[in-house]
Design a protein around this motif. Sequence first.
Motif, PDB file in Angstrom:
ATOM      1  N   GLU A  81       5.752  91.500  -4.694  1.00  0.00           N
ATOM      2  CA  GLU A  81       6.276  91.164  -3.363  1.00  0.00           C
ATOM      3  C   GLU A  81       7.284  90.012  -3.459  1.00  0.00           C
ATOM      4  OE1 GLU A  81       2.947  90.054  -0.948  1.00  0.00           O
ATOM      5  OE2 GLU A  81       3.893  90.738   0.896  1.00  0.00           O
ATOM      6  N   VAL A  82       6.971  89.043  -4.311  1.00  0.00           N
ATOM      7  CA  VAL A  82       7.830  87.856  -4.473  1.00  0.00           C
ATOM      8  C   VAL A  82       9.234  88.266  -4.918  1.00  0.00           C
ATOM      9  CG1 VAL A  82       8.122  85.736  -5.830  1.00  0.00           C
ATOM     10  CG2 VAL A  82       5.839  86.441  -5.090  1.00  0.00           C
ATOM     11  N   ASP A  83       9.309  89.157  -5.904  1.00  0.00           N
ATOM     12  CA  ASP A  83      10.621  89.588  -6.407  1.00  0.00           C
ATOM     13  C   ASP A  83      11.411  90.313  -5.320  1.00  0.00           C
ATOM     14  OD1 ASP A  83      10.318  88.595  -9.011  1.00  0.00           O
ATOM     15  OD2 ASP A  83       9.182  90.363  -9.613  1.00  0.00           O
ATOM     16  N   ILE A  84      10.718  91.085  -4.504  1.00  0.00           N
ATOM     17  CA  ILE A  84      11.405  91.807  -3.419  1.00  0.00           C
ATOM     18  C   ILE A  84      11.972  90.803  -2.417  1.00  0.00           C
ATOM     19  CG2 ILE A  84      11.089  93.407  -1.472  1.00  0.00           C
ATOM     20  CD1 ILE A  84       9.013  94.892  -3.206  1.00  0.00           C
ATOM     21  N   ILE A  85      11.174  89.821  -2.054  1.00  0.00           N
ATOM     22  CA  ILE A  85      11.626  88.808  -1.079  1.00  0.00           C
ATOM     23  C   ILE A  85      12.795  88.011  -1.650  1.00  0.00           C
ATOM     24  CG2 ILE A  85      10.932  86.686   0.124  1.00  0.00           C
ATOM     25  CD1 ILE A  85       8.056  88.036   0.189  1.00  0.00           C
ATOM     26  N   ASP A  86      12.690  87.592  -2.914  1.00  0.00           N
ATOM     27  CA  ASP A  86      13.788  86.829  -3.535  1.00  0.00           C
ATOM     28  C   ASP A  86      15.080  87.649  -3.554  1.00  0.00           C
ATOM     29  OD1 ASP A  86      12.181  84.652  -3.982  1.00  0.00           O
ATOM     30  OD2 ASP A  86      11.830  85.081  -6.111  1.00  0.00           O
ATOM     31  N   THR A  87      14.961  88.936  -3.844  1.00  0.00           N
ATOM     32  CA  THR A  87      16.161  89.788  -3.927  1.00  0.00           C
ATOM     33  C   THR A  87      16.770  89.998  -2.547  1.00  0.00           C
ATOM     34  OG1 THR A  87      15.263  90.819  -5.889  1.00  0.00           O
ATOM     35  CG2 THR A  87      16.999  92.038  -4.764  1.00  0.00           C
ATOM     36  N   ALA A 114      15.279  87.974   8.493  1.00  0.00           N
ATOM     37  CA  ALA A 114      16.024  86.717   8.329  1.00  0.00           C
ATOM     38  C   ALA A 114      17.440  86.911   7.790  1.00  0.00           C
ATOM     39  CB  ALA A 114      15.248  85.796   7.389  1.00  0.00           C
ATOM     40  N   ILE A 115      17.717  88.070   7.201  1.00  0.00           N
ATOM     41  CA  ILE A 115      19.037  88.250   6.569  1.00  0.00           C
ATOM     42  C   ILE A 115      19.968  89.038   7.492  1.00  0.00           C
ATOM     43  CG2 ILE A 115      18.036  88.087   4.254  1.00  0.00           C
ATOM     44  CD1 ILE A 115      18.367  91.117   3.983  1.00  0.00           C
ATOM     45  N   SER A 116      21.268  88.921   7.213  1.00  0.00           N
ATOM     46  CA  SER A 116      22.190  89.623   8.115  1.00  0.00           C
ATOM     47  C   SER A 116      22.606  90.997   7.582  1.00  0.00           C
ATOM     48  CB  SER A 116      23.412  88.759   8.421  1.00  0.00           C
ATOM     49  OG  SER A 116      23.988  88.333   7.225  1.00  0.00           O
ATOM     50  N   MET A 127      35.787  96.923  -2.351  1.00  0.00           N
ATOM     51  CA  MET A 127      34.805  97.968  -2.658  1.00  0.00           C
ATOM     52  C   MET A 127      33.418  97.543  -2.176  1.00  0.00           C
ATOM     53  SD  MET A 127      33.763  99.493  -6.394  1.00  0.00           S
ATOM     54  CE  MET A 127      35.205 100.462  -6.757  1.00  0.00           C
ATOM     55  N   LYS A 128      32.763  98.448  -1.440  1.00  0.00           N
ATOM     56  CA  LYS A 128      31.445  98.094  -0.922  1.00  0.00           C
ATOM     57  C   LYS A 128      30.397  98.104  -2.031  1.00  0.00           C
ATOM     58  CE  LYS A 128      31.621  99.092   3.934  1.00  0.00           C
ATOM     59  NZ  LYS A 128      30.916  99.550   5.108  1.00  0.00           N
ATOM     60  N   ASN A 129      29.477  97.183  -1.915  1.00  0.00           N
ATOM     61  CA  ASN A 129      28.377  97.134  -2.890  1.00  0.00           C
ATOM     62  C   ASN A 129      27.050  97.183  -2.136  1.00  0.00           C
ATOM     63  OD1 ASN A 129      26.385  95.146  -4.654  1.00  0.00           O
ATOM     64  ND2 ASN A 129      27.539  96.647  -5.815  1.00  0.00           N
ATOM     65  N   ILE A 130      26.290  98.208  -2.439  1.00  0.00           N
ATOM     66  CA  ILE A 130      25.002  98.419  -1.763  1.00  0.00           C
ATOM     67  C   ILE A 130      23.873  98.116  -2.750  1.00  0.00           C
ATOM     68  CG2 ILE A 130      23.553 100.156  -0.589  1.00  0.00           C
ATOM     69  CD1 ILE A 130      26.182  99.523   0.952  1.00  0.00           C
ATOM     70  N   LYS A 131      22.845  97.466  -2.278  1.00  0.00           N
ATOM     71  CA  LYS A 131      21.676  97.162  -3.109  1.00  0.00           C
ATOM     72  C   LYS A 131      20.573  98.169  -2.781  1.00  0.00           C
ATOM     73  CE  LYS A 131      23.980  93.486  -4.103  1.00  0.00           C
ATOM     74  NZ  LYS A 131      24.651  93.275  -5.378  1.00  0.00           N
ATOM     75  N   THR A 138      23.870  88.651   2.579  1.00  0.00           N
ATOM     76  CA  THR A 138      25.110  89.001   3.288  1.00  0.00           C
ATOM     77  C   THR A 138      25.846  90.175   2.636  1.00  0.00           C
ATOM     78  OG1 THR A 138      26.343  87.378   2.018  1.00  0.00           O
ATOM     79  CG2 THR A 138      25.429  86.620   4.121  1.00  0.00           C
ATOM     80  N   CYS A 139      25.137  90.958   1.824  1.00  0.00           N
ATOM     81  CA  CYS A 139      25.821  92.079   1.156  1.00  0.00           C
ATOM     82  C   CYS A 139      26.112  93.198   2.167  1.00  0.00           C
ATOM     83  CB  CYS A 139      25.006  92.588  -0.026  1.00  0.00           C
ATOM     84  SG  CYS A 139      23.555  93.526   0.458  1.00  0.00           S
TER      85      CYS A 139
END
Length: 142
Positions: free
Chosen positions: A54-60, A90-92, A1-5, A66-67
């Motif tokens: 901004e920090v919380d957004i970057i951490d998340t 930086a993320i895939s 099952m796909k999980n989208i953030k 890789t989601c």
Amino acid sequence: MKNIKIIHGPNLNLLGLRDTQHYGTLSLDELNNRIETAAAEKGATCQIFQFNSEVDIIDTLQKNATCDGIVINPAAFTHTSIAIRDAIEAISAPVVEVHLSNVYKRESFRHVSYTAPVCVGQISGLGWQGYLLALDYLLNLS
Ligand code: DQA
């Protein structure tokens, strides 16, 4: 099952109260219910975040590198944040940028997005439906 953030940026917790001409009258909870319902109808799940920092957004972004996909409305950080841009780059995970209002019809400082060039695409001005279109796009990726 796909999980989208789904990541909502600063001041979007005030939806329904704030500048309703641009952002509409739906509250953030109502918007999130529509997103969750649409995801469930398509056999997917989604996890929804709202951050004023901004920090919380970057951490998340980093934690979900890789989601299956991320829908982000960076709100005002769209127009200022090289740090969020770098995190997306930086993320895939594929990232789609969404804006409730058409930022290109508004003040010139909103015409610049630091983040859109590192996203798969951008949806701007389609209100809450923009989130559902972005979700649909990500769920249809193979
Ligand atoms: C917004 C547009 C941004 O310019 C603004 O700062 C927001 C919301 C939108 O959804 O239309 O907070 O991202």
